[in-house]
Design an enzyme around this catalytic site. Structure first.
Site, short mmCIF file in Angstrom:
data_model
loop_
_atom_site.label_atom_id
_atom_site.label_comp_id
_atom_site.label_asym_id
_atom_site.label_seq_id
_atom_site.Cartn_x
_atom_site.Cartn_y
_atom_site.Cartn_z
CB CYS A 1 -0.97 -0.04 1.18
SG CYS A 1 -2.32 1.15 1.03
CG HIS B 1 -3.70 -3.77 2.73
ND1 HIS B 1 -2.80 -3.36 3.69
CD2 HIS B 1 -4.24 -2.63 2.21
CE1 HIS B 1 -2.79 -2.04 3.75
NE2 HIS B 1 -3.66 -1.57 2.86
CD GLU C 1 -1.68 -6.64 4.87
OE1 GLU C 1 -1.85 -5.49 5.32
OE2 GLU C 1 -1.20 -6.87 3.74
#
Length: 545
Positions: free
Chosen positions: A378, A514, A516
């Site tokens: 990001c 993102h 994750e």
């Protein structure tokens, strides 16, 4: 018909209700039961999207674009259930909904009150979020005794009656503190917490007792007697060096069996072999790798919860122990990059605001010039573009308009319009509200052929979750590409830059999304796994040199 497990907490906050709820979900799912999770947050904010990471920790983004509590990340990592907007709601959302109904005249002139109107709305939200599941595990945020939690506790008390005894189970997580001067564990705080819960009208069926050492059998019997629960339903939750040990810990004490008996559910025996295999990989690493985590919220690592877990998952899947070194980017601004010299890789996560950005840019330059594997997520990708523009292309003063409105080279700018996955056109300006106005949720990204990104993912199109309002400025991108920056991923139909890489670098990747948020311990995530492999390769090369 859906059955409900309500999880409350007492004595102090941050005991781990989310981990306990997620672990129970994992065990029940291993028994073939379809579960879902809900998190009820008693704060008045509509969602955590505009809250400081120091106040709230990470904001977890769901597929459908909800900005939610970090506990939903635990729920997704521990089970196969996908969370969404219906799985997390706040006091702010409840009151907003009730007030809108009152304005529309739906209450037919009645006096709108906490009971029954607010509590009825809470129950409606719970039932809506639980649709389609056999068991819904509902976590109530905060601590019993907080004024803010009372409407939620009253709502679940009513559900206990309305749904029936065999359709509801109440679990209370509490603390058994050890007093060093007395040399013993103290049960009185738990007794008082349960007393307070019973005064509200809720009798817990199960007590989860958080402790830093085993709770003796006689103490557990005392807790059972004075808290009015069965002795076998007093379960100790011992501190563990990995959250992925908790499902096994709770299963060994038959938590799932007690819950199934209470809810009158017949299910197969639990199979936790997946978790056992993961723990073996976690506890028996063959390699060690050091990763520099350069951010500005490093004093509160909860701000990066999913990212930390994703790196941990990559370690499991590469038989590696990943040592994360949390480095404040403002320290780099002051002291330079010497702290990075012994690192095997550098990672710059997402974030907001100008503070600390120059330290992150310095860390990125160090990684680029010294051929250290780099992953920028990001803001970490945006700053990599800024660093490249300044120091390779020669665009002095290049910056993001988020930080420098009058920068001569706005290589990063506000996204003014884009299409979401449904095809709806979204538009934003500098005057738009901060809350709920970002590019959020799952978006498709097309990966360029023969790129590192395509090699890592192994497919042409991926779906990842976003949370940002600034993007790479396409009008200046050609000048960067001429000097070697490669755009390896774009959003179909909008041409937004989603991934960048440097072909002349061993491993340098930035992504606007993102990743994750979609990593889990069972499968890991290809981007993080490849990143850790690159770090291991650098370490091996340095060792053999």
């Amino acid at each position: 018909m859906t059955k409900y497990v309500f999880v409350t907490g007492g004595v102090v906050s941050s005991l781990g209700k989310g981990i306990a709820a997620a672990s129970l979900g994992a065990i029940l799912e291993s028994r073939g039961i379809k579960v879902t999770h809900l998190k009820l947050d008693p704060y008045i904010n509509v969602d955590p999207g505009t809250m400081s990471p120091f106040q709230h920790g990470e904001v977890f983004v769901t597929e459908d674009g909800a900005e939610t509590d970090l506990d939903l990340g635990h729920y997704e990592r521990f089970t196969s259930a996908r969370m969404g907007k219906r799985n997390n709601f706040t006091t702010g959302q409840i009151y907003e909904s009730v007030i809108k109904k009152e304005r529309r005249g739906e209450y037919l002139g009645k006096t709108v009150q906490v009971i029954p109107h607010i509590t009825d709305e809470i129950k409606q939200y719970i039932k809506r979020g639980a649709e389609g599941a056999e068991v819904a595990i509902v976590e109530i945020g905060g601590t019993v005794g907080d004024i803010e939690s009372l409407p939620f506790l009253e709502a679940i008390r009513q559900m206990g009656i309305e749904e029936g005894r065999n359709s509801t189970c109440f679990i209370h997580l509490t603390l058994i503190p050890y007093i060093p001067t007395a040399g013993e564990l103290k049960t009185k705080p738990t007794q008082h917490s349960v007393k307070e819960l019973r005064e509200i009208g809720i009798q817990p069926d199960i007590l989860l007792c958080r402790a830093d050492r085993p709770v003796p059998a006689d103490e557990r019997r005392k807790i059972a007697l004075f808290c009015n629960v069965m002795p076998e339903a007093v379960i100790e939750c011992l501190d563990a060096n990995s959250i992925y040990k908790i499902p096994g810990q709770l299963h060994d004490q038959m938590l799932d069996e007690i819950v199934c008996h209470k809810l009158n559910i017949l299910a197969r025996a639990a199979d936790l072999s997946v978790w056992e295999n993961l723990l073996r990989a976690l506890e028996n690493p063959k390699h060690t790798v050091d990763i520099a985590f350069v951010g500005k919220y490093v004093d509160l690592t909860e701000s990066y919860k999913s990212l930390i877990e994703a790196v941990s998952h990559a370690g499991m899947h590469t038989e590696s122990k990943v040592k994360i070194h949390y480095i404040d980017s403002e320290d780099i601004e002051r002291d330079g990059c010497a702290v990075l010299e012994k690192m095997d890789a550098v990672l710059v996560p997402g974030g907001f605001g100008k503070r600390g950005t120059e330290g992150k840019i310095a860390a990125i330059r160090f990684a680029r010039e010294n051929k250290v594997p780099y992953l920028g997520i990001c803001l970490g990708m945006q700053l990599a573009v800024i660093e490249f523009a300044r120091n390779v292309v020669g665009l002095a003063g290049a910056h993001s308009t988020e930080f420098e409105r009058d920068t001569p080279y706005p290589v990063i700018g506000l996204i003014t319009e884009w299409q979401d996955r449904s095809g709806k056109l979204e538009k934003r300006t500098e005057a738009s509200d901060l809350g709920g106005t970002m590019r959020l949720g799952a978006q498709v990204c097309h990966l360029v052929e023969n790129s590192l990104a395509r090699e890592v993912y192994g497919v042409a199109d991926i779906v990842e979750r976003h949370r940002h309002r600034y993007e790479v400025n396409n009008t200046l991108l050609a000048r960067l590409e001429e000097k070697g920056l490669r755009v390896s991923g774009r959003a179909p139909g909008t041409d937004l830059c989603e991934m960048i890489e440097l072909p002349d670098h061993p491993w340098f990747v930035g992504c606007q999304f993102h990743p994750e948020f979609t990593s889990n311990p069972r499968k890991g995530h290809p981007l993080f796994t490849a990143y850790v492999k690159a770090a291991l390769a650098r370490k091996a090369a340095a060792t053999s040199a």
